[in-house]
Design a protein around this motif. Structure first.
Motif, PDB file in Angstrom:
ATOM      1  N   LYS A   4       0.836  -1.195   0.000  1.00  0.00           N
ATOM      2  CA  LYS A   4       0.000   0.000   0.000  1.00  0.00           C
ATOM      3  C   LYS A   4       0.872   1.246   0.000  1.00  0.00           C
ATOM      4  O   LYS A   4       1.911   1.292   0.636  1.00  0.00           O
ATOM      5  CB  LYS A   4      -0.924  -0.004   1.204  1.00  0.00           C
ATOM      6  CG  LYS A   4      -1.978  -1.074   1.119  1.00  0.00           C
ATOM      7  CD  LYS A   4      -3.057  -0.863   2.150  1.00  0.00           C
ATOM      8  CE  LYS A   4      -4.146  -1.886   1.920  1.00  0.00           C
ATOM      9  NZ  LYS A   4      -5.452  -1.376   2.242  1.00  0.00           N
ATOM     10  N   ILE A   5       0.397   2.248  -0.718  1.00  0.00           N
ATOM     11  CA  ILE A   5       1.103   3.518  -0.799  1.00  0.00           C
ATOM     12  C   ILE A   5       0.388   4.525   0.089  1.00  0.00           C
ATOM     13  O   ILE A   5      -0.837   4.633   0.066  1.00  0.00           O
ATOM     14  CB  ILE A   5       1.146   4.021  -2.250  1.00  0.00           C
ATOM     15  CG1 ILE A   5       1.966   3.053  -3.105  1.00  0.00           C
ATOM     16  CG2 ILE A   5       1.728   5.425  -2.327  1.00  0.00           C
ATOM     17  CD1 ILE A   5       1.951   3.371  -4.573  1.00  0.00           C
ATOM     18  N   HIS A   6       1.166   5.266   0.862  1.00  0.00           N
ATOM     19  CA  HIS A   6       0.611   6.294   1.749  1.00  0.00           C
ATOM     20  C   HIS A   6       0.607   7.624   0.990  1.00  0.00           C
ATOM     21  O   HIS A   6       1.659   8.152   0.633  1.00  0.00           O
ATOM     22  CB  HIS A   6       1.448   6.386   3.013  1.00  0.00           C
ATOM     23  CG  HIS A   6       0.878   7.297   4.050  1.00  0.00           C
ATOM     24  ND1 HIS A   6       1.519   7.556   5.225  1.00  0.00           N
ATOM     25  CD2 HIS A   6      -0.270   8.011   4.109  1.00  0.00           C
ATOM     26  CE1 HIS A   6       0.795   8.391   5.955  1.00  0.00           C
ATOM     27  NE2 HIS A   6      -0.292   8.689   5.287  1.00  0.00           N
ATOM     28  N   VAL A   7      -0.586   8.156   0.742  1.00  0.00           N
ATOM     29  CA  VAL A   7      -0.764   9.410   0.012  1.00  0.00           C
ATOM     30  C   VAL A   7      -1.353  10.448   0.958  1.00  0.00           C
ATOM     31  O   VAL A   7      -2.375  10.195   1.601  1.00  0.00           O
ATOM     32  CB  VAL A   7      -1.714   9.226  -1.200  1.00  0.00           C
ATOM     33  CG1 VAL A   7      -1.917  10.546  -1.928  1.00  0.00           C
ATOM     34  CG2 VAL A   7      -1.177   8.158  -2.144  1.00  0.00           C
ATOM     35  N   ALA A   8      -0.727  11.610   1.034  1.00  0.00           N
ATOM     36  CA  ALA A   8      -1.271  12.720   1.827  1.00  0.00           C
ATOM     37  C   ALA A   8      -1.897  13.736   0.882  1.00  0.00           C
ATOM     38  O   ALA A   8      -1.288  14.124  -0.109  1.00  0.00           O
ATOM     39  CB  ALA A   8      -0.183  13.379   2.656  1.00  0.00           C
ATOM     40  N   ILE A   9      -3.110  14.154   1.202  1.00  0.00           N
ATOM     41  CA  ILE A   9      -3.792  15.210   0.473  1.00  0.00           C
ATOM     42  C   ILE A   9      -3.549  16.497   1.259  1.00  0.00           C
ATOM     43  O   ILE A   9      -4.102  16.686   2.345  1.00  0.00           O
ATOM     44  CB  ILE A   9      -5.304  14.939   0.340  1.00  0.00           C
ATOM     45  CG1 ILE A   9      -5.574  13.543  -0.232  1.00  0.00           C
ATOM     46  CG2 ILE A   9      -5.973  16.041  -0.471  1.00  0.00           C
ATOM     47  CD1 ILE A   9      -5.054  13.315  -1.630  1.00  0.00           C
ATOM     48  N   ILE A  10      -2.690  17.373   0.725  1.00  0.00           N
ATOM     49  CA  ILE A  10      -2.398  18.653   1.379  1.00  0.00           C
ATOM     50  C   ILE A  10      -3.318  19.674   0.736  1.00  0.00           C
ATOM     51  O   ILE A  10      -3.148  20.057  -0.413  1.00  0.00           O
ATOM     52  CB  ILE A  10      -0.917  19.035   1.199  1.00  0.00           C
ATOM     53  CG1 ILE A  10      -0.007  17.969   1.821  1.00  0.00           C
ATOM     54  CG2 ILE A  10      -0.644  20.411   1.809  1.00  0.00           C
ATOM     55  CD1 ILE A  10       1.471  18.200   1.586  1.00  0.00           C
ATOM     56  N   ASP A  11      -4.327  20.117   1.491  1.00  0.00           N
ATOM     57  CA  ASP A  11      -5.385  20.938   0.908  1.00  0.00           C
ATOM     58  C   ASP A  11      -6.224  21.550   2.024  1.00  0.00           C
ATOM     59  O   ASP A  11      -5.690  21.903   3.061  1.00  0.00           O
ATOM     60  CB  ASP A  11      -6.246  20.051  -0.018  1.00  0.00           C
ATOM     61  CG  ASP A  11      -6.883  20.833  -1.154  1.00  0.00           C
ATOM     62  OD1 ASP A  11      -7.744  21.693  -0.862  1.00  0.00           O
ATOM     63  OD2 ASP A  11      -6.553  20.586  -2.316  1.00  0.00           O
ATOM     64  N   ASP A  12      -7.546  21.610   1.808  1.00  0.00           N
ATOM     65  CA  ASP A  12      -8.463  22.200   2.788  1.00  0.00           C
ATOM     66  C   ASP A  12      -9.172  21.153   3.638  1.00  0.00           C
ATOM     67  O   ASP A  12     -10.229  21.407   4.200  1.00  0.00           O
ATOM     68  CB  ASP A  12      -9.479  23.118   2.095  1.00  0.00           C
ATOM     69  CG  ASP A  12     -10.388  22.391   1.118  1.00  0.00           C
ATOM     70  OD1 ASP A  12     -10.147  21.194   0.834  1.00  0.00           O
ATOM     71  OD2 ASP A  12     -11.338  23.015   0.612  1.00  0.00           O
ATOM     72  N   GLY A  13      -8.576  19.978   3.747  1.00  0.00           N
ATOM     73  CA  GLY A  13      -9.139  18.909   4.555  1.00  0.00           C
ATOM     74  C   GLY A  13      -9.875  17.899   3.699  1.00  0.00           C
ATOM     75  O   GLY A  13     -10.257  18.175   2.563  1.00  0.00           O
ATOM     76  N   VAL A  14     -10.055  16.712   4.242  1.00  0.00           N
ATOM     77  CA  VAL A  14     -10.771  15.640   3.558  1.00  0.00           C
ATOM     78  C   VAL A  14     -11.906  15.174   4.449  1.00  0.00           C
ATOM     79  O   VAL A  14     -11.699  14.857   5.618  1.00  0.00           O
ATOM     80  CB  VAL A  14      -9.827  14.448   3.236  1.00  0.00           C
ATOM     81  CG1 VAL A  14     -10.606  13.292   2.639  1.00  0.00           C
ATOM     82  CG2 VAL A  14      -8.704  14.890   2.312  1.00  0.00           C
ATOM     83  N   ASN A  15     -13.102  15.137   3.904  1.00  0.00           N
ATOM     84  CA  ASN A  15     -14.276  14.634   4.617  1.00  0.00           C
ATOM     85  C   ASN A  15     -14.371  13.140   4.355  1.00  0.00           C
ATOM     86  O   ASN A  15     -14.804  12.717   3.287  1.00  0.00           O
ATOM     87  CB  ASN A  15     -15.530  15.365   4.141  1.00  0.00           C
ATOM     88  CG  ASN A  15     -16.760  14.946   4.909  1.00  0.00           C
ATOM     89  OD1 ASN A  15     -16.767  13.923   5.583  1.00  0.00           O
ATOM     90  ND2 ASN A  15     -17.805  15.739   4.801  1.00  0.00           N
ATOM     91  N   ALA A  16     -13.945  12.336   5.317  1.00  0.00           N
ATOM     92  CA  ALA A  16     -13.876  10.878   5.148  1.00  0.00           C
ATOM     93  C   ALA A  16     -15.242  10.246   4.891  1.00  0.00           C
ATOM     94  O   ALA A  16     -15.307   9.154   4.334  1.00  0.00           O
ATOM     95  CB  ALA A  16     -13.232  10.249   6.370  1.00  0.00           C
ATOM     96  N   ASP A  17     -16.319  10.900   5.256  1.00  0.00           N
ATOM     97  CA  ASP A  17     -17.660  10.341   5.033  1.00  0.00           C
ATOM     98  C   ASP A  17     -17.960  10.151   3.544  1.00  0.00           C
ATOM     99  O   ASP A  17     -18.804   9.348   3.172  1.00  0.00           O
ATOM    100  CB  ASP A  17     -18.731  11.228   5.657  1.00  0.00           C
ATOM    101  CG  ASP A  17     -18.674  11.221   7.170  1.00  0.00           C
ATOM    102  OD1 ASP A  17     -18.089  10.264   7.743  1.00  0.00           O
ATOM    103  OD2 ASP A  17     -19.193  12.166   7.783  1.00  0.00           O
ATOM    104  N   PHE A  18     -17.266  10.900   2.680  1.00  0.00           N
ATOM    105  CA  PHE A  18     -17.485  10.783   1.247  1.00  0.00           C
ATOM    106  C   PHE A  18     -16.626   9.687   0.608  1.00  0.00           C
ATOM    107  O   PHE A  18     -16.814   9.352  -0.549  1.00  0.00           O
ATOM    108  CB  PHE A  18     -17.197  12.112   0.539  1.00  0.00           C
ATOM    109  CG  PHE A  18     -18.289  13.123   0.710  1.00  0.00           C
ATOM    110  CD1 PHE A  18     -19.405  13.108  -0.114  1.00  0.00           C
ATOM    111  CD2 PHE A  18     -18.195  14.088   1.692  1.00  0.00           C
ATOM    112  CE1 PHE A  18     -20.408  14.050   0.045  1.00  0.00           C
ATOM    113  CE2 PHE A  18     -19.203  15.026   1.860  1.00  0.00           C
ATOM    114  CZ  PHE A  18     -20.308  15.001   1.027  1.00  0.00           C
TER     115      PHE A  18
END
Length: 137
Positions: A4-18
């Motif tokens: 598995k690859i660990h990817v970070a989304i650097i942005d305004d946050g991620v809503n995990a519910d979606f």
């Protein structure tokens, strides 16, 4: 081997519910904002794209923006966090045209690259395209 690859989304946050999975980390370097947990914000869209093409990726959210605004200090802190937490790919659909931030950003990008972090960045939307890697400046 299917690592598995660990990817970070650097942005305004991620809503995990979606998403169809949970976040490995949910970090806020920029606190607050108008997120209500029901909105499909930019960071969540970016995470959904990553998840669509790489369903086995472990996704982390590194929030550095509020109301579509952030700063170079927050971005540098996010890159440092990624290196310290074993992130392999940092997705950044953001940028800066502030020349005074150049040295700080170059140092952070070079440090992250030397540590093995792959950084994927978006191009600017306004029609102005400056093709110049921070590594080469």
């Amino acid at each position: 081997m299917n690592a598995k690859i660990h990817v970070a989304i650097i942005d305004d946050g991620v809503n995990a519910d979606f998403l169809n999975s949970h976040l490995l980390y949910d970090v806020e370097i920029a606190h607050g904002g108008a997120e209500d947990g029901r909105s499909l914000n930019h960071g969540t869209l970016c995470a959904a794209i990553v998840q669509t093409y790489f369903p086995d990726a472990m996704i982390s959210s590194v929030k550095i923006m509020n109301d579509r605004k952030g700063n170079a200090v927050q971005l540098c802190a996010a890159l440092d966090w990624c290196v310290k937490h074993g992130v392999q790919v940092a997705n950044m659909s953001l940028g800066s045209i502030k020349y005074r931030d150049r040295e700080m950003l170059r140092e952070a990008v070079n440090d992250a690259a030397r540590a093995g972090l792959i950084m994927v960045c978006a191009a600017q939307n306004g029609g102005f395209l400056l093709i110049r890697l921070l590594l080469l400046m």
